[in-house]
Design a protein around this motif. Structure first.
Motif, short mmCIF file in Angstrom:
data_model
loop_
_atom_site.label_atom_id
_atom_site.label_comp_id
_atom_site.label_asym_id
_atom_site.label_seq_id
_atom_site.Cartn_x
_atom_site.Cartn_y
_atom_site.Cartn_z
N ASP A 1 81.68 -12.66 64.30
CA ASP A 1 82.87 -13.03 65.04
C ASP A 1 82.70 -12.62 66.50
O ASP A 1 81.85 -11.78 66.83
CB ASP A 1 84.10 -12.32 64.46
N ILE A 2 83.53 -13.16 67.36
CA ILE A 2 83.48 -12.80 68.78
C ILE A 2 84.30 -11.53 69.01
O ILE A 2 85.43 -11.42 68.54
CB ILE A 2 83.99 -13.96 69.65
N ASP A 3 83.68 -10.57 69.69
CA ASP A 3 84.35 -9.34 70.11
C ASP A 3 84.73 -9.48 71.58
O ASP A 3 84.13 -10.25 72.33
CB ASP A 3 83.42 -8.13 69.97
N HIS A 4 85.70 -8.67 71.99
CA HIS A 4 86.15 -8.67 73.39
C HIS A 4 86.13 -7.23 73.90
O HIS A 4 86.54 -6.31 73.19
CB HIS A 4 87.56 -9.24 73.50
N GLU B 1 72.57 -9.19 70.44
CA GLU B 1 73.95 -9.38 70.89
C GLU B 1 73.87 -10.34 72.07
O GLU B 1 73.01 -10.20 72.93
CB GLU B 1 74.56 -8.05 71.34
N ALA B 2 74.76 -11.30 72.11
CA ALA B 2 74.92 -12.17 73.27
C ALA B 2 76.28 -11.86 73.86
O ALA B 2 77.26 -11.66 73.13
CB ALA B 2 74.83 -13.64 72.85
N ARG B 3 76.34 -11.78 75.18
CA ARG B 3 77.61 -11.46 75.83
C ARG B 3 77.70 -12.13 77.18
O ARG B 3 76.70 -12.58 77.73
CB ARG B 3 77.77 -9.95 75.99
N HIS B 4 78.91 -12.17 77.69
CA HIS B 4 79.09 -12.58 79.08
C HIS B 4 80.21 -11.75 79.69
O HIS B 4 81.06 -11.19 78.99
CB HIS B 4 79.33 -14.09 79.23
N TYR B 5 80.14 -11.62 80.99
CA TYR B 5 81.13 -10.88 81.77
C TYR B 5 81.84 -11.86 82.68
O TYR B 5 81.25 -12.84 83.14
CB TYR B 5 80.44 -9.84 82.67
N ASP B 6 83.11 -11.60 82.96
CA ASP B 6 83.79 -12.35 84.01
C ASP B 6 83.29 -11.80 85.35
O ASP B 6 83.21 -10.59 85.53
CB ASP B 6 85.30 -12.18 83.92
N TYR C 1 76.98 -11.27 67.67
CA TYR C 1 75.67 -10.83 67.21
C TYR C 1 75.03 -11.88 66.30
O TYR C 1 75.73 -12.63 65.63
CB TYR C 1 75.81 -9.52 66.41
N PHE C 2 73.69 -11.88 66.28
CA PHE C 2 72.93 -12.72 65.36
C PHE C 2 71.58 -12.06 65.11
O PHE C 2 71.19 -11.14 65.84
CB PHE C 2 72.76 -14.15 65.92
N ARG C 3 70.89 -12.51 64.06
CA ARG C 3 69.56 -12.01 63.73
C ARG C 3 68.53 -13.11 63.95
O ARG C 3 68.81 -14.29 63.70
CB ARG C 3 69.46 -11.60 62.26
N ASP C 4 67.33 -12.70 64.38
CA ASP C 4 66.23 -13.66 64.42
C ASP C 4 65.60 -13.72 63.03
O ASP C 4 65.99 -12.96 62.13
CB ASP C 4 65.23 -13.31 65.53
N PRO C 5 64.65 -14.63 62.80
CA PRO C 5 64.07 -14.76 61.45
C PRO C 5 63.35 -13.50 60.96
O PRO C 5 63.11 -13.36 59.76
CB PRO C 5 63.09 -15.92 61.60
N ASP C 6 63.00 -12.58 61.84
CA ASP C 6 62.33 -11.34 61.44
C ASP C 6 63.30 -10.18 61.26
O ASP C 6 62.88 -9.06 61.02
CB ASP C 6 61.25 -10.97 62.47
N HIS D 1 59.97 -0.61 62.40
CA HIS D 1 61.03 0.29 62.83
C HIS D 1 61.77 -0.37 63.98
O HIS D 1 61.46 -0.14 65.14
CB HIS D 1 60.46 1.64 63.28
N PRO D 2 62.74 -1.22 63.67
CA PRO D 2 63.41 -1.97 64.72
C PRO D 2 64.36 -1.11 65.54
O PRO D 2 64.84 -0.09 65.07
CB PRO D 2 64.19 -3.04 63.96
N VAL D 3 64.59 -1.52 66.75
CA VAL D 3 65.67 -0.95 67.54
C VAL D 3 66.97 -1.44 66.91
O VAL D 3 66.96 -2.37 66.11
CB VAL D 3 65.58 -1.37 69.02
N ASN D 4 68.08 -0.86 67.27
CA ASN D 4 69.36 -1.30 66.70
C ASN D 4 69.64 -2.74 67.09
O ASN D 4 69.92 -3.57 66.24
CB ASN D 4 70.50 -0.39 67.15
N HIS D 5 69.61 -3.07 68.39
CA HIS D 5 69.75 -4.45 68.82
C HIS D 5 69.35 -4.58 70.28
O HIS D 5 69.26 -3.60 71.00
CB HIS D 5 71.17 -4.99 68.59
N VAL D 6 69.11 -5.82 70.67
CA VAL D 6 68.81 -6.19 72.06
C VAL D 6 69.97 -7.06 72.51
O VAL D 6 70.42 -7.94 71.78
CB VAL D 6 67.48 -6.97 72.15
N CYS D 7 70.47 -6.81 73.72
CA CYS D 7 71.61 -7.56 74.23
C CYS D 7 71.18 -8.50 75.35
O CYS D 7 70.51 -8.07 76.30
CB CYS D 7 72.67 -6.58 74.74
#
Length: 143
Positions: free
Chosen positions: A110-113, A137-142, A127-132, A80-86
Protein backbone atom coordinates in the motif's frame (compact mmCIF):
# COMPACT_ATOMS: atom_id res chain seq x y z
CA UNK A 1 27.88 16.81 -11.32
CA UNK A 2 30.85 17.70 -9.18
CA UNK A 3 33.56 15.41 -7.89
CA UNK A 4 34.08 17.11 -4.54
CA UNK A 5 30.92 16.24 -2.62
CA UNK A 6 29.98 12.99 -0.92
CA UNK A 7 27.39 10.94 -2.80
CA UNK A 8 26.25 7.35 -3.24
CA UNK A 9 28.16 5.71 -6.12
CA UNK A 10 26.79 2.15 -6.25
CA UNK A 11 25.10 -0.67 -4.38
CA UNK A 12 25.96 -4.31 -5.08
CA UNK A 13 22.97 -6.65 -5.09
CA UNK A 14 23.37 -10.44 -5.03
CA UNK A 15 21.28 -12.00 -7.80
CA UNK A 16 20.78 -15.51 -9.15
CA UNK A 17 20.82 -14.48 -12.83
CA UNK A 18 22.38 -11.09 -13.64
CA UNK A 19 20.94 -10.93 -17.17
CA UNK A 20 17.42 -11.69 -15.94
CA UNK A 21 17.88 -9.17 -13.12
CA UNK A 22 19.01 -6.49 -15.59
CA UNK A 23 15.95 -7.24 -17.74
CA UNK A 24 13.67 -6.90 -14.68
CA UNK A 25 15.20 -3.57 -13.69
CA UNK A 26 14.91 -2.32 -17.27
CA UNK A 27 11.38 -3.45 -18.06
CA UNK A 28 9.64 -3.37 -14.66
CA UNK A 29 11.54 -0.61 -12.88
CA UNK A 30 12.63 1.51 -15.84
CA UNK A 31 16.37 1.62 -15.15
CA UNK A 32 18.97 1.56 -17.94
CA UNK A 33 21.08 -1.62 -18.07
CA UNK A 34 24.82 -1.27 -18.63
CA UNK A 35 27.55 -3.81 -19.44
CA UNK A 36 25.07 -6.65 -20.05
CA UNK A 37 26.62 -7.56 -23.40
CA UNK A 38 30.10 -7.38 -21.89
CA UNK A 39 28.94 -9.67 -19.07
CA UNK A 40 27.43 -12.25 -21.45
CA UNK A 41 30.69 -12.17 -23.44
CA UNK A 42 32.70 -12.83 -20.29
CA UNK A 43 34.48 -9.46 -20.42
CA UNK A 44 33.20 -8.14 -17.06
CA UNK A 45 32.27 -9.88 -13.80
CA UNK A 46 28.71 -8.49 -13.60
CA UNK A 47 26.34 -6.03 -15.30
CA UNK A 48 24.74 -2.99 -13.72
CA UNK A 49 21.69 -0.78 -14.05
CA UNK A 50 21.87 2.99 -13.91
CA UNK A 51 19.75 4.77 -11.28
CA UNK A 52 20.92 8.21 -12.48
CA UNK A 53 24.07 9.78 -13.90
CA UNK A 54 25.84 9.31 -10.56
CA UNK A 55 24.54 6.00 -9.15
CA UNK A 56 24.32 2.38 -10.33
CA UNK A 57 23.15 -0.95 -8.95
CA UNK A 58 25.68 -3.72 -9.61
CA UNK A 59 24.02 -7.10 -10.21
CA UNK A 60 26.55 -9.59 -8.87
CA UNK A 61 25.91 -13.30 -9.35
CA UNK A 62 25.89 -15.21 -6.07
CA UNK A 63 28.51 -17.52 -7.60
CA UNK A 64 30.85 -14.51 -7.57
CA UNK A 65 30.87 -14.46 -3.75
CA UNK A 66 34.06 -16.52 -3.41
CA UNK A 67 35.92 -13.81 -5.36
CA UNK A 68 34.91 -11.15 -2.82
CA UNK A 69 38.17 -10.92 -0.91
CA UNK A 70 38.45 -7.19 -0.23
CA UNK A 71 37.94 -7.78 3.52
CA UNK A 72 37.98 -10.95 5.63
CA UNK A 73 34.49 -12.46 5.55
CA UNK A 74 33.36 -10.52 2.46
CA UNK A 75 32.55 -13.74 0.60
CA UNK A 76 30.05 -14.58 3.37
CA UNK A 77 27.90 -11.57 2.42
CA UNK A 78 26.12 -13.46 -0.38
CA UNK A 79 22.59 -14.08 0.77
CA UNK A 80 22.75 -11.41 3.47
CA UNK A 81 20.54 -8.68 2.03
CA UNK A 82 20.27 -5.16 3.28
CA UNK A 83 16.82 -4.30 4.63
CA UNK A 84 15.90 -2.25 1.56
CA UNK A 85 17.11 0.24 -1.04
CA UNK A 86 15.08 3.40 -1.57
CA UNK A 87 14.64 5.09 -4.95
CA UNK A 88 13.49 8.72 -4.86
CA UNK A 89 11.56 9.67 -7.99
CA UNK A 90 9.62 12.64 -9.35
CA UNK A 91 5.85 12.22 -8.81
CA UNK A 92 5.12 11.24 -12.42
CA UNK A 93 7.92 8.65 -12.47
CA UNK A 94 6.65 7.29 -9.11
CA UNK A 95 3.19 6.79 -10.63
CA UNK A 96 4.64 5.27 -13.82
CA UNK A 97 6.77 2.82 -11.80
CA UNK A 98 3.77 1.61 -9.83
CA UNK A 99 1.84 1.03 -13.08
CA UNK A 100 4.81 -0.74 -14.75
CA UNK A 101 5.32 -3.04 -11.76
CA UNK A 102 1.62 -3.93 -11.90
CA UNK A 103 1.89 -4.69 -15.61
CA UNK A 104 4.75 -7.09 -14.79
CA UNK A 105 2.78 -8.78 -12.01
CA UNK A 106 5.08 -7.48 -9.27
CA UNK A 107 3.23 -7.19 -5.94
CA UNK A 108 3.50 -3.78 -4.29
CA UNK A 109 2.64 -2.55 -0.82
CA UNK A 110 0.00 0.00 0.00
CA UNK A 111 1.06 3.63 -0.31
CA UNK A 112 2.44 5.24 2.84
CA UNK A 113 2.57 8.98 3.51
CA UNK A 114 5.12 10.98 5.47
CA UNK A 115 7.86 8.37 5.93
CA UNK A 116 11.15 10.01 6.86
CA UNK A 117 14.12 9.97 4.50
CA UNK A 118 17.14 11.94 3.33
CA UNK A 119 15.00 14.91 2.28
CA UNK A 120 12.52 14.82 5.15
CA UNK A 121 9.00 13.40 5.04
CA UNK A 122 8.11 11.76 1.73
CA UNK A 123 4.80 12.62 0.11
CA UNK A 124 4.13 8.99 -0.90
CA UNK A 125 6.06 5.73 -0.83
CA UNK A 126 5.55 2.02 -1.48
CA UNK A 127 7.62 -1.17 -1.40
CA UNK A 128 8.26 -4.05 -3.82
CA UNK A 129 10.66 -6.98 -4.21
CA UNK A 130 12.85 -7.82 -7.18
CA UNK A 131 12.94 -11.45 -8.42
CA UNK A 132 15.89 -12.19 -6.08
CA UNK A 133 14.02 -11.00 -2.98
CA UNK A 134 15.77 -7.63 -2.62
CA UNK A 135 13.32 -5.09 -1.19
CA UNK A 136 12.97 -1.65 -2.73
CA UNK A 137 11.08 1.40 -1.56
CA UNK A 138 9.95 3.94 -4.14
CA UNK A 139 9.10 7.42 -2.94
CA UNK A 140 8.65 10.99 -4.00
CA UNK A 141 8.83 14.31 -2.21
CA UNK A 142 6.88 17.48 -2.90
CA UNK A 143 9.37 20.10 -4.06
Amino acid sequence: MTNNTTRLDHIVLWVADPVAAARFYETAVGLEPTRVTEFTEGKVAFPSVRVNEETILDLAPRTFAARMTMLPGSADSAGHPVNHVCLSLPADAFDALRVRLGEHGVPVSDIDHGLSGARGAATRSFYFRDPDGNIFEARHYDD
